[in-house]
Design an enzyme around this catalytic site. Structure first.
Site, PDB file in Angstrom:
ATOM      1  N   LYS A 153     -17.012 -17.117   4.039  1.00 55.60           N
ATOM      2  CA  LYS A 153     -18.466 -17.180   4.204  1.00 55.60           C
ATOM      3  C   LYS A 153     -19.235 -16.622   3.023  1.00 55.60           C
ATOM      4  CE  LYS A 153     -20.120 -16.018   8.310  1.00 55.60           C
ATOM      5  NZ  LYS A 153     -20.270 -15.061   9.427  1.00 55.60           N
ATOM      6  N   GLY A 202     -12.617  -4.181   2.035  1.00 49.13           N
ATOM      7  CA  GLY A 202     -14.030  -3.800   2.105  1.00 49.13           C
ATOM      8  C   GLY A 202     -14.458  -2.872   0.976  1.00 49.13           C
ATOM      9  N   GLY A 215      -8.657  -8.392   0.756  1.00 43.36           N
ATOM     10  CA  GLY A 215      -7.422  -8.361   1.543  1.00 43.36           C
ATOM     11  C   GLY A 215      -6.660  -9.672   1.486  1.00 43.36           C
ATOM     12  N   ARG A 236       0.822  -1.223   0.000  1.00 46.15           N
ATOM     13  CA  ARG A 236       0.000   0.000   0.000  1.00 46.15           C
ATOM     14  C   ARG A 236       0.852   1.267   0.000  1.00 46.15           C
ATOM     15  NH1 ARG A 236      -4.949  -1.846   3.983  1.00 46.15           N
ATOM     16  NH2 ARG A 236      -6.433  -2.283   2.312  1.00 46.15           N
TER      17      ARG A 236
HETATM   18  P1  ADP Z   1     -10.825 -11.723   0.986  1.00 43.82           P
HETATM   19  O1  ADP Z   1     -10.177 -11.087   2.201  1.00 43.82           O
HETATM   20  O2  ADP Z   1      -9.855 -11.855  -0.140  1.00 43.82           O
HETATM   21  O3  ADP Z   1     -12.120 -11.059   0.608  1.00 43.82           O
HETATM   22  P2  ADP Z   1     -12.103 -13.728   2.623  1.00 43.82           P
HETATM   23  O4  ADP Z   1     -11.771 -12.935   3.846  1.00 43.82           O
HETATM   24  O5  ADP Z   1     -13.513 -13.819   2.214  1.00 43.82           O
HETATM   25  O6  ADP Z   1     -11.191 -13.246   1.387  1.00 43.82           O
HETATM   26  O7  ADP Z   1     -11.610 -15.234   2.814  1.00 43.82           O
HETATM   27  C1  ADP Z   1     -10.316 -15.561   3.205  1.00 43.82           C
HETATM   28  C2  ADP Z   1     -10.321 -16.642   4.240  1.00 43.82           C
HETATM   29  O8  ADP Z   1     -11.048 -17.771   3.810  1.00 43.82           O
HETATM   30  C3  ADP Z   1      -8.923 -17.131   4.534  1.00 43.82           C
HETATM   31  O9  ADP Z   1      -8.592 -16.838   5.878  1.00 43.82           O
HETATM   32  C4  ADP Z   1      -8.978 -18.629   4.257  1.00 43.82           C
HETATM   33  O10 ADP Z   1      -8.273 -19.409   5.215  1.00 43.82           O
HETATM   34  C5  ADP Z   1     -10.462 -18.921   4.369  1.00 43.82           C
HETATM   35  N1  ADP Z   1     -10.823 -20.132   3.641  1.00 43.82           N
HETATM   36  C6  ADP Z   1     -10.731 -20.382   2.322  1.00 43.82           C
HETATM   37  N2  ADP Z   1     -11.129 -21.620   2.025  1.00 43.82           N
HETATM   38  C7  ADP Z   1     -11.496 -22.206   3.201  1.00 43.82           C
HETATM   39  C8  ADP Z   1     -11.986 -23.492   3.561  1.00 43.82           C
HETATM   40  N3  ADP Z   1     -12.188 -24.436   2.645  1.00 43.82           N
HETATM   41  N4  ADP Z   1     -12.256 -23.710   4.865  1.00 43.82           N
HETATM   42  C9  ADP Z   1     -12.053 -22.759   5.782  1.00 43.82           C
HETATM   43  N5  ADP Z   1     -11.591 -21.530   5.512  1.00 43.82           N
HETATM   44  C10 ADP Z   1     -11.308 -21.252   4.235  1.00 43.82           C
HETATM   45 MG    MG Z   2     -10.563 -11.250   4.307  1.00 43.01          MG
END
Ligand code: ADP
Ligand code: MG
Length: 386
Positions: A200, A371, A348, A34
């Site tokens: 999620k 976000g 992130g 960043r």
């Molecule tokens: P971003 O920050 O890129 O938007 P998210 O915060 O939605 O992504 O998701 C990232 C998290 O999802 C990571 O911490 C990763 O460990 C978790 N994750 C991905 N696949 C799985 C899985 N199959 N089971 C549990 N956690 C998972």
């Molecule tokens: Mg995240």
């Protein structure tokens, strides 16, 4: 919206709201992405003879003890190294000493003000967009440039607050983020494929609802795939399932049966501390948990990606922080590297994974927002820019 190029900066005090919110461990910056992405705007102001006053937040400041770990001092040093010139640092976020420092600046000097969220300690003045605080910070400059895309989904004193009181525009990073993300979502070159993953479904319902109408395909991996698989009545064992989103997944699968592409194999294990085993999605036992997508799924996803002209990726394909569950995300990066398309990644954790694995160069753009990127991909307004 005006950009920094629309202003005469010569001799002016230019307040730049940057997003220098970088991860710091034991006083060492672990990822300066960043800061690097903020350089273009700061350099432009220096080269145009401005007195450059930079504001940013860093982490959350809820109690006095948070100040030690969330000081911007190490960032001022790194910024100086990257700019190849000394950066003044004000440990105060307001008051006479800060004002004196500003009055003593020469054209071309750069001053970084301490973490704007230090002002959250006595009543959330920064995060609550306190009117007086925004007005005060605005009084320190002549022009305001908002370059903090990563904070633009929040209306704080240091962005929306200042802009109420000064002539303002956006910086180069903000412009690049807005132009790239708007272009891929409003007028994408087709086929347009979205890769979704992460934890999620509920975090991403808005994004799915918006993009499912625009994209040709949505490839779903990561933890969120299991909620979709359960909606199709697969047994997913102890895998992450977002029960509140089951009905949503059913509805989307019924409406867009050919658009949503789900994993066909996974890496399963009894716990995240153990090694994984590859299996088809109908072979997950009651006690077993899916932590990553399997190689056949990477191949399946890659078939769709190969012919795509625009690709957006949000959410890792597995629990990539654990080496044994990082291969789905890594192999996908490797395959994306070979594909000639507009490739944009955001989120992130997604951005962190891509950079950790060394695939930064394989993307057209990696968004600095978490976000804020999601809000834009949901097709909603960024309140910090309004
Ligand atoms: P971003 O920050 O890129 O938007 P998210 O915060 O939605 O992504 O998701 C990232 C998290 O999802 C990571 O911490 C990763 O460990 C978790 N994750 C991905 N696949 C799985 C899985 N199959 N089971 C549990 N956690 C998972
Ligand atoms: Mg995240």
């Amino acid at each position: 919206m005006k950009t920094i190029k629309d202003f005469d900066l010569n001799g002016k005090k230019v307040l730049i709201r940057a997003d220098l919110n970088v991860p710091i461990k034991d006083n060492v910056i672990t990822d300066d992405y960043r800061i690097k992405q903020s350089l273009e705007t700061i350099k432009y102001a220096i080269n145009n003879n401005a007195k450059v006053i930079v504001l940013s937040h860093l982490g959350k400041v809820k109690e006095e003890s948070d100040k030690t770990k969330n000081t911007l001092r190490p960032v001022s040093i790194r910024l100086g190294e990257l700019l190849n010139k000394p950066v003044l640092f004000s440990p105060n976020t307001k008051g006479k000493e800060l004002e004196d420092m500003i009055n003593n600046m020469e054209n071309g000097d750069v001053l970084l003000i301490e973490n704007t969220r230090f002002e959250d300690l006595n009543g959330k003045l920064e995060s609550g967009n306190d009117l007086e605080l925004g007005k005060y910070w605005a009084s320190l400059g002549d022009i305001f440039i908002n370059d903090a895309f990563g904070t633009s989904h929040r209306s704080h004193a240091s962005n929306a607050g200042i802009s109420k009181h000064l002539d303002w525009g956006i910086g180069f990073l903000m412009e690049k983020e807005l132009v790239t993300l708007n272009k891929v979502t409003t007028n994408p070159e087709r086929p347009f494929t979205v890769i979704l993953g992460g934890a999620k479904v509920s975090d991403k319902i808005g994004l799915i609802e918006n993009l499912v109408t625009k994209a040709d395909y949505i490839l779903v991996g990561g933890g969120m795939a299991f909620t979709f698989l359960k909606a199709l009545e697969f047994k997913v064992g102890g895998s992450l399932v977002d029960n509140e989103s089951l009905d949503f997944c059913k509805k989307i699968l019924e409406e867009y049966p050919n658009k949503i592409i789900l994993p066909i194999d996974v890496i399963k294990s009894l716990s995240k501390e153990q090694l994984g085993k590859e299996c088809f999605i109908n072979e997950i036992g009651d006690e077993e948990i899916g932590f990553d997508i399997g190689r056949k799924t990477v191949e399946l996803f890659s078939q769709y990606l190969k012919t795509s002209k625009t690709i957006i990726w949000n959410g890792p394909m597995g629990m990539f922080e654990k080496p044994q569950f990082s291969y789905g995300t890594k192999y996908l990066c490797e395959n994306l590297k070979q594909i000639d398309a507009i490739k944009v990644a955001g989120g992130g954790d997604t951005a962190a994974a891509i950079r950790d694995f060394g695939y930064e160069e394989s993307f057209t753009h990696i968004s600095t927002g978490g976000g804020a990127t999601l809000v834009l991909l949901e097709g909603k307004e960024l309140v910090g820019l309004k």
